[in-house]
Design a protein around this motif. Structure first.
Motif, PDB file in Angstrom:
ATOM      1  N   TYR A   5      10.740  16.147  80.181  1.00  0.00           N
ATOM      2  CA  TYR A   5      10.510  15.903  78.761  1.00  0.00           C
ATOM      3  C   TYR A   5      11.719  16.365  77.962  1.00  0.00           C
ATOM      4  O   TYR A   5      12.418  17.290  78.364  1.00  0.00           O
ATOM      5  CB  TYR A   5       9.285  16.674  78.265  1.00  0.00           C
ATOM      6  N   GLN A   6      11.915  15.748  76.814  1.00  0.00           N
ATOM      7  CA  GLN A   6      12.928  16.160  75.851  1.00  0.00           C
ATOM      8  C   GLN A   6      12.219  16.880  74.706  1.00  0.00           C
ATOM      9  O   GLN A   6      11.147  16.442  74.284  1.00  0.00           O
ATOM     10  CB  GLN A   6      13.662  14.942  75.281  1.00  0.00           C
ATOM     11  N   GLY A   7      12.806  17.955  74.222  1.00  0.00           N
ATOM     12  CA  GLY A   7      12.232  18.678  73.097  1.00  0.00           C
ATOM     13  C   GLY A   7      13.304  19.086  72.115  1.00  0.00           C
ATOM     14  O   GLY A   7      14.502  19.086  72.450  1.00  0.00           O
ATOM     15  N   GLN A   8      12.874  19.434  70.909  1.00  0.00           N
ATOM     16  CA  GLN A   8      13.832  19.888  69.905  1.00  0.00           C
ATOM     17  C   GLN A   8      13.125  20.647  68.798  1.00  0.00           C
ATOM     18  O   GLN A   8      11.915  20.554  68.632  1.00  0.00           O
ATOM     19  CB  GLN A   8      14.611  18.721  69.317  1.00  0.00           C
ATOM     20  N   LEU A  13      18.914  20.566  65.603  1.00  0.00           N
ATOM     21  CA  LEU A  13      20.106  21.267  66.103  1.00  0.00           C
ATOM     22  C   LEU A  13      19.908  21.780  67.524  1.00  0.00           C
ATOM     23  O   LEU A  13      20.836  21.772  68.326  1.00  0.00           O
ATOM     24  CB  LEU A  13      20.472  22.435  65.182  1.00  0.00           C
ATOM     25  N   VAL A  14      18.703  22.262  67.834  1.00  0.00           N
ATOM     26  CA  VAL A  14      18.394  22.792  69.157  1.00  0.00           C
ATOM     27  C   VAL A  14      17.639  21.718  69.933  1.00  0.00           C
ATOM     28  O   VAL A  14      16.575  21.272  69.519  1.00  0.00           O
ATOM     29  CB  VAL A  14      17.537  24.072  69.062  1.00  0.00           C
ATOM     30  N   LYS A  15      18.230  21.292  71.051  1.00  0.00           N
ATOM     31  CA  LYS A  15      17.597  20.287  71.899  1.00  0.00           C
ATOM     32  C   LYS A  15      17.579  20.797  73.329  1.00  0.00           C
ATOM     33  O   LYS A  15      18.526  21.456  73.770  1.00  0.00           O
ATOM     34  CB  LYS A  15      18.354  18.963  71.822  1.00  0.00           C
ATOM     35  N   PHE A  16      16.503  20.469  74.026  1.00  0.00           N
ATOM     36  CA  PHE A  16      16.375  20.904  75.412  1.00  0.00           C
ATOM     37  C   PHE A  16      15.707  19.830  76.246  1.00  0.00           C
ATOM     38  O   PHE A  16      15.075  18.912  75.740  1.00  0.00           O
ATOM     39  CB  PHE A  16      15.603  22.223  75.504  1.00  0.00           C
ATOM     40  N   LYS A  17      15.868  19.987  77.553  1.00  0.00           N
ATOM     41  CA  LYS A  17      15.213  19.138  78.540  1.00  0.00           C
ATOM     42  C   LYS A  17      14.436  20.080  79.448  1.00  0.00           C
ATOM     43  O   LYS A  17      14.938  21.149  79.816  1.00  0.00           O
ATOM     44  CB  LYS A  17      16.263  18.360  79.323  1.00  0.00           C
ATOM     45  N   VAL A  18      13.211  19.700  79.793  1.00  0.00           N
ATOM     46  CA  VAL A  18      12.382  20.568  80.618  1.00  0.00           C
ATOM     47  C   VAL A  18      11.551  19.738  81.582  1.00  0.00           C
ATOM     48  O   VAL A  18      11.055  18.672  81.224  1.00  0.00           O
ATOM     49  CB  VAL A  18      11.489  21.490  79.733  1.00  0.00           C
ATOM     50  N   ASN A  19      11.446  20.219  82.793  1.00  0.00           N
ATOM     51  CA  ASN A  19      10.616  19.592  83.811  1.00  0.00           C
ATOM     52  C   ASN A  19       9.284  20.351  83.822  1.00  0.00           C
ATOM     53  O   ASN A  19       9.228  21.504  84.236  1.00  0.00           O
ATOM     54  CB  ASN A  19      11.311  19.685  85.167  1.00  0.00           C
TER      55      ASN A  19
END
Length: 118
Positions: A5-8, A13-19
Motif C-alpha cells: 500500500y501507499q500512504g501519506q 510531504l511524507v509518503k511511504f510504502k508498506v507491505n
C-alpha cells in the motif's frame, strides 16, 4: 495475505510504502494513542519504506523515551511509530492509506496503558 500500500500525510510531504497483513491492525489505549485515536497496522520494519519527507518528520517521545512517534511537521498528521516493546516493528496509521476501507478492518484492542509505565 500481504499487499503493498501507499500512504501519506495530509499535505503529501511524507509518503511511504508498506507491505501490510491486514490481520495485524490494532488500537492502543495508552495515554498518547488514546488521544490521537488512530488504528495502527503493525509490520516488520523491513516491510516499511519511507519514500519522501524524512526532513518533514518530527519525532515525539515520552515516558521511557524509547518509542519514537513520527508526525509531519507541516500538517501535523501522525504517520507511523516505532513501538517501545516491539523493537523490529513499525506501526503505521491506517488512516494515511487512502485505498484501505477503514470501516472494513478488524481492529484488535491493545492494552498499552498497562505497560505504559515501567
Amino acid at each position: 495475505m500481504d499487499k503493498i500500500y501507499q500512504g501519506q500525510c495530509h499535505c503529501g510531504l511524507v509518503k511511504f510504502k508498506v507491505n501490510l497483513d491486514l490481520s495485524r491492525i490494532g488500537k492502543c489505549n495508552c495515554s498518547l494513542c488514546k488521544r490521537r485515536n488512530a488504528n495502527m497496522a503493525y509490520v516488520d520494519e523491513t516491510q516499511f519504506q519511507l519514500q519522501t519527507g524524512a526532513q518533514a518528520l518530527s519525532k515525539y517521545q515520552f515516558n521511557t523515551q524509547t518509542a519514537e512517534h513520527f508526525f509531519c511537521n507541516t500538517c501535523g498528521i501522525y504517520t507511523h511509530h516505532k513501538p517501545r516493546t516491539q523493537k523490529q516493528t513499525i506501526a503505521v496509521n491506517t488512516a494515511c492509506i487512502d485505498t484501505l476501507q477503514l470501516n472494513k478492518l478488524v481492529i484488535k484492542d491493545i492494552d498499552g496503558k498497562s505497560f505504559e509505565v515501567i
